[in-house]
Every structure is written in C-alpha cells, then in structure tokens.
Enzyme design. Sequence first.
Site, PDB file in Angstrom:
ATOM      1  N   GLU A   1      14.917  82.521  53.852  1.00  0.00           N
ATOM      2  CA  GLU A   1      14.727  81.144  53.434  1.00  0.00           C
ATOM      3  C   GLU A   1      13.872  80.301  54.372  1.00  0.00           C
ATOM      4  OE1 GLU A   1      15.726  79.578  50.628  1.00  0.00           O
ATOM      5  OE2 GLU A   1      16.422  81.505  49.850  1.00  0.00           O
TER       6      GLU A   1
ATOM      7  N   SER B   1      74.296  78.567  17.808  1.00  0.00           N
ATOM      8  CA  SER B   1      75.573  78.802  18.498  1.00  0.00           C
ATOM      9  C   SER B   1      75.448  78.827  20.008  1.00  0.00           C
ATOM     10  CB  SER B   1      76.181  80.120  18.016  1.00  0.00           C
ATOM     11  OG  SER B   1      76.553  80.032  16.661  1.00  0.00           O
TER      12      SER B   1
END
Length: 810
Positions: free
Chosen positions: A113, A505
């Site tokens: 770079e 139940s």
Amino acid sequence: MKPVRRKRPQVKPQTGRLRRRKKHNYVRTFFAFFSILFLLTLVAGAGAGWYVYRQFSSDLPDVSLLRDYKPSLVTRIYDNSDSLIAEYYVQKRILTPLENIPHMLRLATIAVEDSSFYEHHGLNLEGILRAFIANMKAGRVVQGGSSITQQVAKTLLLTPERTLERKIREAILSIEIDRRYTKNEILEIYLNHIYYGHGAYGVEAAAQTYFGKHVHELTLAEMTMISGLPKAPNNYSPYHDPERAKERREHALNRLVAIKAITEAQKNEAANEPFNLVGLKKPTNNAPWFAEHVRRYLEKKYGADMLYNGGLTVRTTLDLKLQRFANEAVRFGLEKTDKRLGYRGPVSTVNLEKGEQPDWARLNPRHKADMDDYYKPGRVLRGLVLEVGRKNVSIGFEDAKGYIALKNMDWANKVNPSQNALWRGKLKDARKALDKGDIVDVKILEGEPDDGGRLPLALEQTPAVQGALMAVDPRTGYILAMVGGYDPAVTKFNRAIQALRQPGSSFKPIIYTAAMYKGFTPASIIIDSPIIFNRAATEFKGWKPVNFEKKFFGPTTLRTAVTHSRNVVTIKLLEKIGVSYAVGFARRFGITSPIDPNLTLALGSSPVTLKEMVYAYSSLANGGKLMKSMFIKSIENREGAVLEKNVPEGRQVISPSIAFLMVNIMKNVVKEGTARTIGRKMKRPVAGKTGTTNSYIDAWFNGYTPDMACAVWVGKDNNEPMGKKETGSRVAIPIWLKFMEKALRDVPVTDFTPPADIVFARINKKTGKLTRSTGDNAIFESFIDGTQPDSFTSGTSDEAAHSKNIRKGL
C-alpha cells in the site's frame, strides 16, 4: 587669430572586449529577469498555497479526534461458559493492538500500500507521481497513489466523494495526522479500520472471515492474501475470484522479496499454498430464539446505536450444550408428530410433459462456499420427482440425482379428506403419494450412491405444527435453553415467551396447591360424579363437565385426581376453595397474563405463556421459592466498564412443606399417571404434569427435577386441532424426554428433600385413610405433621397400628 582646433586622435575600438561586455550584460539581465520571475512564482505559489490552505483548512475535522475515535465494533453475546452465542454489528470489527498483529502482516501491508510509509510526512509524493503517469498512459484511473495516512484521513475524517476539493483536504489532513501521531499509531488505526470485504473491517475480522483464525495464527500465504485486499476487496476476494486473489497475493509476496523481508524460497512456498477458506457464513448465531430475546432487551434499554456499534460484551445464563439438545429435541418431536398426521402433498408441481422445469435458483439457493459439500448427508433440499415406482422414486436436482426407497417414505399416507382422519398403516405403494413432476422436500441420507450415482434420500415435509421449549435452573432462575419454534429463519415469533396458549390440565397443580392452603391434604377425598352448573353465569348454564375418559370414578383422593388428571374433581375442588382465591395463587406463582375468573380455570382455559408455566413449576422444585427470571448476567462496554450486573434473587411464594406435598403428588404423575413414559425411561426422581386442551389444540408437558425445570408446548399457530389423540402425553413428552435425558446425563441423581415437618403415613390410596395393608392399594402418603388421617379404612382406631404407620421424614 583663429584658434586652432586639435583633432582628437582616433582610437581603434577593441571589438572583442566590447562583445564580451555586452554578452555579460545580456546574461545578467536574463538571470535577473528569471530570478525575479522565479521569486514572483515562489511568492505567487506560496500565496496560492497559503490561500488554498486557508480556504480548505478552515473547517477541517480536528485530527485530535483520532485519539478518542471509537469505531463501530461488534456486540458479542456469550453463554454461561463464555462460548460465543451471537454477534450483532453494522461493521464486523474486532479491535486488535498493533503488538498483537504479526510483524509480517504489517510489512506486507506497507509493501503493497505505501512502501515509503516510514519515510514520508503523510504524502507519498513518489507514489502520487507514479500513479499520475500510469493513469495518464492508460487514459483512466488504474492506480491510486494515496498513502496509508491519506487512507486513514479519507475513511475516518472525510466523506467518500471523489472531488478535487476533497483530495486537497485529504492531503492537508494527512500532513497534520503525520505531525500529531506516530507511524505505529497511524498503522494501528489503518489495520483496524480498513475494509477487507464480506463485511469484515480490520485484520482480525478479515482473518476470521476468510480463514476462521485469529490474526496472530495466520501463515505467510494468508497474511499476504489479506494484505492485498484493501485496494479492491470484492475483486480480489478468493471467494469471488480465486485466480485474481492468487495474482494479488503473489504481488504482495514479490513486494516482500523486493524489500528483503522474505527470501525467494519463502515466496515460492507461500505462492503455492492453497486457500484453506473457512467458507462464508451468516453472522454467528448459535441460539437464534434466545439471542433475539437478548437483542430486543439490549435495543430497548441501550438503543440501536449502542447495540450495533457499541462493542458490548454480554454474558448470559444460556448453556449452549443444552441449547443444542433443545434444538434437536424440538425438531425431532415436531417432525415426528407432523409425519404421524400424514402427508400434505407436494410443495408445487411442474408439467414435465410440456417441458416445464423448476426454478432451481429459487428452490435451492446456494452460495459458492457451499459447493464442495452441497449434497452432504443431513441437508434438506427440494427435488423434482422424475419417475415413480411402487417401491422406489427417482428424484432430480439441478446437477445431481437421488432416489427414495419406500421404507424412507412409508409415513406418507395422505390425509383422508372425507373423514378428516388418517388412513391406517404404513404406505405400501409410493405411487399413492407422489406423482411425476412433484416438487418435494427430501433429506440426503448417509450412505453411498447407487450404481447409477443416485444419492439415498428420505421424503420430508416442513411441519405444520409448532412447538416451544424452555429449561431453567430452579435454584437461580437462569434460563438454560430456549426454543421458540421449528425454524427461526421463517419467523421470529418466539412461542416460548410471546405466545399465549391455554395450558389445559398443566394448570391444575396451581389449583391443588391453593387447596392445600385451605386445609386439604393429598389424601382428601372428593367425589368424582356428574355435576350440572345451572346456577353459573349464562355462558356456563347447563354445563356438564366430564373427564377425558368420558366416565366418573367415585370417591377420589387429590393424589389420584392429579395423577390421572380428573377434570370433574378439579372443578369441584376449585368451587370449594373459590375462584378468586385460586387466581390469587396463580399470581403468587408468577402468572401475570390475564385470567378469566370462572370455573373453567380448573381446566386451564386462561391462556398463559410457556415461560410463566416453567417458572411456576420451578418454584415447586425449589421448595416454594420463585426465582426471578434471569437471562443476562452482565453487560460491559467496549472499555470493559460494567453497565449491568445481575445476581439471582427470589421470594418464597409458598411454604416449603406445601411445595413438597405437591412435588410428591406430581412424582406420581410420572410414576403411574399420564407421564408414566418418563417414569419408565428416566432412572431419577421426576415430577410433572401433562396438559391437553379441547379438540387437541394444545399439548403440554411441564416437568422438573431438583436441578432443572423444563416446559414443552406443541400446537398450531392458527389454533386448529392437531388431530385425534394428539395429547400432551403423545406429543409433548417425547420432546421433553429427549431433551432432559441428554441434559441430565452427567448430572448426579438427587431426590427432593422433605422439610422437617413432613411425615409419611401408610394409607389406602382409594379411601385416603390409614391402612395396615401392604398391598397395591397401600401407599406412604406425605402430610404436614398434624394433618395426617387418624382413622383406618376398616373403621378401627388401633393406636399402636396408627403410630407404626406414621414415619417422620420417610
């Protein structure tokens, strides 16, 4: 006399000297002119430079902001063992100090770079000139000349537009950044901020995205591949274009050779190393239902910006191992139930006679990362029925073929539309279920392809039934596992915490617990006989409740009523203790959902959440102490400061003695009642209760041991009946059992400890009175001391026998 004029002597000109003098004057004049011009140019240039500087630097961002810059970071959610559950982010970035980034990766980045990074003062003039010449030759932008410092200025402090003004501002900022910060500080910012493709920002995220490693674990070949990405992450991605990625990696390797960082031999070895890519994945989420519950909490309390950009560390109560067991159990149970309900037909059809073909990209979307193991065993795909025989079906895919043997689709009896029931028995002929041109779901099975290269398959279908499971630690209130449905990719609706369903139940234990506070005991008798409620409210006038078995059983102890889920006994009991009193007990147990205060409450008619039920049951397992629901232990910000810390807290909602009485009764449900399947298979004390609502719309099982409480619900989102006899015992228990067997596999067996005031007496389980018998009708029943019966079934009152049959703490 006229004066005599003297003639001046004529002097012969010295022409050579004169010419030299004139030439000297011209040169001096020339240099003077151009010196003045040069000075004027310098002055003008300086003035112009000063003007440009003043013009563009007046409103520049303050570079000192970089010192306190807080980039977007990943929020990470961990389980109770610090295993990663999920990540939330806009930019996937994990900050890594420069000293933890390999030196070779730093060198490779600089070499590729900005080779003069450590020499220039923010601007790489050589690079800019080189890029200018290259771009002029090409007639277009083919090379960039931005230094690493410029890239930092551009990405962190400026907007991304490509204008001359922005470029000038970038240059000014770069010089200022270089003046204020060390080179290593600038490089650290760059390596943590720059984009590396596929949502990865910074080298640590890049290392994980491409290679599934931490950055310090990368090889030379991997580091150079990553270092070449920032220029064009999409173009150089090895996922998108492996060849270009190799070329770019070789360029990085050549640059390292050029600066003598590596040898030619090292370069060649790295250049020949294959890409061992980890494969592109969706953001990590190993517990989607639980993670979404956490995400919503974080967003509500801390805001979306903090959630997605703040880099929070969230430690939770979840156990990922248990979560995997829960996922498997729910999928297994729902698929089994759905297949029992019959085959609903193909996903769609195509007319092969007319040349129609499926849209494979829509039916089976796939990514390049899946190519190598796309047809792996266990994967469910959609296939096209090519041929159907009696015992074999040929299936086609986009680029493969498979077959379904009859034994792998024998469940596929279709629903009988005229009777709305299932045909009995297994499918005997594949032609009765499938037709040529059908698009169907199939699972790839283990095993080798047949002689024709066809993969072994099994017929599948996405369940129409849904389910939910939640497991908690009764002692702490920790949520250990959570499943909110069959497939979180289809819907985010979490049925474990959001769905209100009738508990049937499974609500009865709350009624019976309330009755214990009214003086009832497990041995109390209520007559199970027909009853008509003519005095009830209008909607209940003439109501004749019945038991599941459609018959009545006469005198019944409360233990027996719970064990066999007697509806009529429960309704009569609720009428005796009062509906409002029972509602108050439901609130004690942590039920906050609206409750209809009428006698149907005895049958579980008021909808509740699965979370409410599992915590209500967990309080029984915990000696009557209800722990606060807890799913987050702590939350830290990016600096490690603690934002939130939670510790277990609870309150005693019922006495330990009453809790033990209910536990002892509910153990009998598992031993010989509606949950006896569990009693036969699990060799440890378990208590619980099934639940089934009218028309088999909802099926439940809520159960617990001293170490864990778990609730399971199964039903359809549209409240349609599942099918005849699809009860809690048949539908919910298999899921609960499959999960709990694995969850408790390594947990020592423990029993529920009776409090000091609990005594046991041998009673007749039909009459509830003391007995001398040791036969099948005799049981040791638990009582709070002083509430045990004092008479015998025979009607005698033999005190000696009585004292023999009372045992404290048995």
